[in-house]
Design an enzyme around this catalytic site. Structure first.
Site, PDB file in Angstrom:
ATOM      1  N   LYS A  65      -9.467  90.847  44.948  1.00  0.00           N
ATOM      2  CA  LYS A  65      -9.448  89.429  44.556  1.00  0.00           C
ATOM      3  C   LYS A  65      -9.114  89.275  43.059  1.00  0.00           C
ATOM      4  O   LYS A  65      -8.259  88.472  42.683  1.00  0.00           O
ATOM      5  CB  LYS A  65     -10.825  88.831  44.863  1.00  0.00           C
ATOM      6  N   THR A  97     -17.062  84.934  44.730  1.00  0.00           N
ATOM      7  CA  THR A  97     -16.255  85.771  43.842  1.00  0.00           C
ATOM      8  C   THR A  97     -17.174  86.276  42.739  1.00  0.00           C
ATOM      9  O   THR A  97     -17.677  85.477  41.936  1.00  0.00           O
ATOM     10  CB  THR A  97     -15.116  84.953  43.201  1.00  0.00           C
ATOM     11  N   LYS A 131     -12.762  81.988  35.148  1.00  0.00           N
ATOM     12  CA  LYS A 131     -13.834  82.852  35.665  1.00  0.00           C
ATOM     13  C   LYS A 131     -13.231  84.152  36.228  1.00  0.00           C
ATOM     14  O   LYS A 131     -13.696  85.254  35.913  1.00  0.00           O
ATOM     15  CB  LYS A 131     -14.591  82.106  36.784  1.00  0.00           C
TER      16      LYS A 131
HETATM   17  P1  NAD Z   1     -20.324  75.440  44.330  1.00  0.00           P
HETATM   18  O1  NAD Z   1     -20.964  75.392  42.990  1.00  0.00           O
HETATM   19  O2  NAD Z   1     -19.742  74.188  44.922  1.00  0.00           O
HETATM   20  O3  NAD Z   1     -21.390  76.007  45.406  1.00  0.00           O
HETATM   21  C1  NAD Z   1     -22.333  77.010  45.124  1.00  0.00           C
HETATM   22  C2  NAD Z   1     -23.633  76.585  45.798  1.00  0.00           C
HETATM   23  O4  NAD Z   1     -24.606  77.622  45.636  1.00  0.00           O
HETATM   24  C3  NAD Z   1     -24.240  75.313  45.179  1.00  0.00           C
HETATM   25  O5  NAD Z   1     -24.389  74.328  46.199  1.00  0.00           O
HETATM   26  C4  NAD Z   1     -25.583  75.787  44.619  1.00  0.00           C
HETATM   27  O6  NAD Z   1     -26.618  74.823  44.743  1.00  0.00           O
HETATM   28  C5  NAD Z   1     -25.868  76.983  45.513  1.00  0.00           C
HETATM   29  N1  NAD Z   1     -26.833  77.928  44.941  1.00  0.00           N
HETATM   30  C6  NAD Z   1     -26.860  78.469  43.699  1.00  0.00           C
HETATM   31  N2  NAD Z   1     -27.900  79.341  43.585  1.00  0.00           N
HETATM   32  C7  NAD Z   1     -28.524  79.343  44.793  1.00  0.00           C
HETATM   33  C8  NAD Z   1     -29.661  80.020  45.314  1.00  0.00           C
HETATM   34  N3  NAD Z   1     -30.357  80.870  44.560  1.00  0.00           N
HETATM   35  N4  NAD Z   1     -30.019  79.792  46.590  1.00  0.00           N
HETATM   36  C9  NAD Z   1     -29.336  78.917  47.362  1.00  0.00           C
HETATM   37  N5  NAD Z   1     -28.231  78.227  46.925  1.00  0.00           N
HETATM   38  C10 NAD Z   1     -27.859  78.440  45.665  1.00  0.00           C
HETATM   39  O7  NAD Z   1     -19.219  76.587  44.260  1.00  0.00           O
HETATM   40  P2  NAD Z   1     -18.004  76.829  45.271  1.00  0.00           P
HETATM   41  O8  NAD Z   1     -16.790  76.128  44.776  1.00  0.00           O
HETATM   42  O9  NAD Z   1     -18.493  76.608  46.669  1.00  0.00           O
HETATM   43  O10 NAD Z   1     -17.751  78.396  45.020  1.00  0.00           O
HETATM   44  C11 NAD Z   1     -18.577  79.399  45.593  1.00  0.00           C
HETATM   45  C12 NAD Z   1     -17.960  80.743  45.283  1.00  0.00           C
HETATM   46  O11 NAD Z   1     -16.639  80.802  45.853  1.00  0.00           O
HETATM   47  C13 NAD Z   1     -17.809  81.045  43.786  1.00  0.00           C
HETATM   48  O12 NAD Z   1     -18.102  82.403  43.566  1.00  0.00           O
HETATM   49  C14 NAD Z   1     -16.336  80.736  43.519  1.00  0.00           C
HETATM   50  O13 NAD Z   1     -15.813  81.473  42.436  1.00  0.00           O
HETATM   51  C15 NAD Z   1     -15.706  81.159  44.835  1.00  0.00           C
HETATM   52  N6  NAD Z   1     -14.414  80.513  45.138  1.00  0.00           N
HETATM   53  C16 NAD Z   1     -14.273  79.171  44.957  1.00  0.00           C
HETATM   54  C17 NAD Z   1     -13.046  78.584  45.254  1.00  0.00           C
HETATM   55  C18 NAD Z   1     -12.841  77.096  45.082  1.00  0.00           C
HETATM   56  O14 NAD Z   1     -11.690  76.650  45.128  1.00  0.00           O
HETATM   57  N7  NAD Z   1     -13.910  76.297  44.901  1.00  0.00           N
HETATM   58  C19 NAD Z   1     -11.983  79.369  45.720  1.00  0.00           C
HETATM   59  C20 NAD Z   1     -12.177  80.732  45.937  1.00  0.00           C
HETATM   60  C21 NAD Z   1     -13.413  81.283  45.635  1.00  0.00           C
END
Ligand code: NAD
Length: 294
Positions: A168, A93, A243
């Site tokens: 979204k 997102t 966010k």
């Molecule tokens: P998270 O923090 O658990 O996972 C993100 C991952 O990206 C981490 O493991 C981090 O180490 C990795 N990362 C960061 N920079 C990086 C790079 N340069 N190279 C490789 N890996 C890298 O977050 P999440 O909960 O998995 O969310 C991911 C996305 O999905 C976000 O944008 C969030 O807003 C969206 N989202 C989350 C949810 C939810 O319920 N968690 C729901 C809908 C959307």
């Protein structure tokens, strides 16, 4: 079976990539976090030493990263090194401006980009029941749809570059506003001596009906599966709601849209987060509205 690269193996990306493995694809993953890589390896992914190494042989690339700055930096790094004609999907997102900027980077490198943010949370990621909102050209959408269907249950083509992110943030602005509205109504009902069940029975079959009430009711009882019955354990954490509301307000400012209730919702969630409740489910904001939580 496709060769798929998956960058960002966190709470969402890890289980989404695991579902692609279950569907029979060869998935190579990369994440900066060694523990996320180890979990993904246990789920059947091959782990690459870098994002560039992960994408070099891939027909399809998926990124699932925290925010726009991460997606901009990873796409700038991998786009020149990916196979010509590869499909590249960002499911993070992020802000609409970054989404459009990375579409341009990928198109210039001869790739087929789509933005495909999700709703459905970690439960949807694990159970492959996510909804994908997709922005991109028709041929890129057609290529992405069968892959996304292996991670979700609904895939909607919303328009061109950035349209998935736009859908979204508009949806989640409705959600943030409606949850505050439902919370205020229950807080008022309590002071008026009206039972939770009575308000629920009336509003859920009347014009106050909405998802925040009927699926995610912020008081315990009427909807047994809602986080209110489980100490407001997320679910969808308040910090993620903040966010998304901030993204909606940035987008509104950029295009000159007036969103006064979205702005108020963003402020209320900022207060709730600032008071240390960012890890609470977003429906827990009812406690602040009652004056129970600063
Ligand atoms: P998270 O923090 O658990 O996972 C993100 C991952 O990206 C981490 O493991 C981090 O180490 C990795 N990362 C960061 N920079 C990086 C790079 N340069 N190279 C490789 N890996 C890298 O977050 P999440 O909960 O998995 O969310 C991911 C996305 O999905 C976000 O944008 C969030 O807003 C969206 N989202 C989350 C949810 C939810 O319920 N968690 C729901 C809908 C959307």
């Amino acid at each position: 079976m496709a060769q798929i690269a998956f960058i960002g193996l966190g709470n969402m990306g890890g289980p989404m990539a695991a579902n692609l493995v279950k569907a029979g694809h060869a998935v190579t993953g990369f994440d900066l976090s060694p523990s996320s890589c180890a979990e993904a390896k246990a789920a059947g992914l091959s782990i690459a030493a870098s994002a560039v190494a992960a994408v070099s042989a891939a027909d399809v690339i998926v990124t699932m990263l925290p925010a726009g700055k991460h997606v901009r930096s990873v796409w700038a790094e991998i786009a020149p090194k990916a196979k010509a004609g590869a499909l590249i999907i960002d499911s993070s997102t992020i802000d609409v401006e970054s989404a459009r900027a990375v579409h341009a980077v990928a198109s210039a490198a001869g790739l087929k980009p789509v933005d495909a943010p999700v709703s459905g949370g970690t439960g949807g990621a694990k159970g492959a029941t996510l909804t994908f909102m997709v922005g991109g050209e028709a041929d890129a959408f057609a290529a992405a749809k069968p892959i996304l269907e292996q991670m979700g249950k609904k895939v909607v083509h919303c328009g061109g570059a950035g349209a998935g992110q736009a859908a979204k943030i508009c949806n989640n602005m409705i959600l943030g506003i409606s949850m505050i509205g439902v919370g205020e109504a229950f807080a008022l009902a309590e002071k008026l001596g009206l039972s939770h069940q009575a308000l629920f029975d009336v509003a859920s079959t009347s014009s106050g009906q909405c998802w925040s009430l009927t699926t995610y009711c912020p008081v315990p009882g009427p909807v047994p599966t809602s986080p209110a019955n489980n100490g407001y354990k997320p679910g969808f954490a308040a910090e993620l709601m903040l966010k998304d509301l901030k993204l909606s307000q940035e987008a509104a400012a950029a295009v000159g849209a007036s969103t006064p209730l979205g702005a108020a919702a963003a402020q209320l969630y900022a207060l709730f987060n600032g008071a240390g409740h960012g890890g609470t489910d977003f429906s827990g904001i009812i406690e602040m509205l009652r004056g129970q939580k600063a």
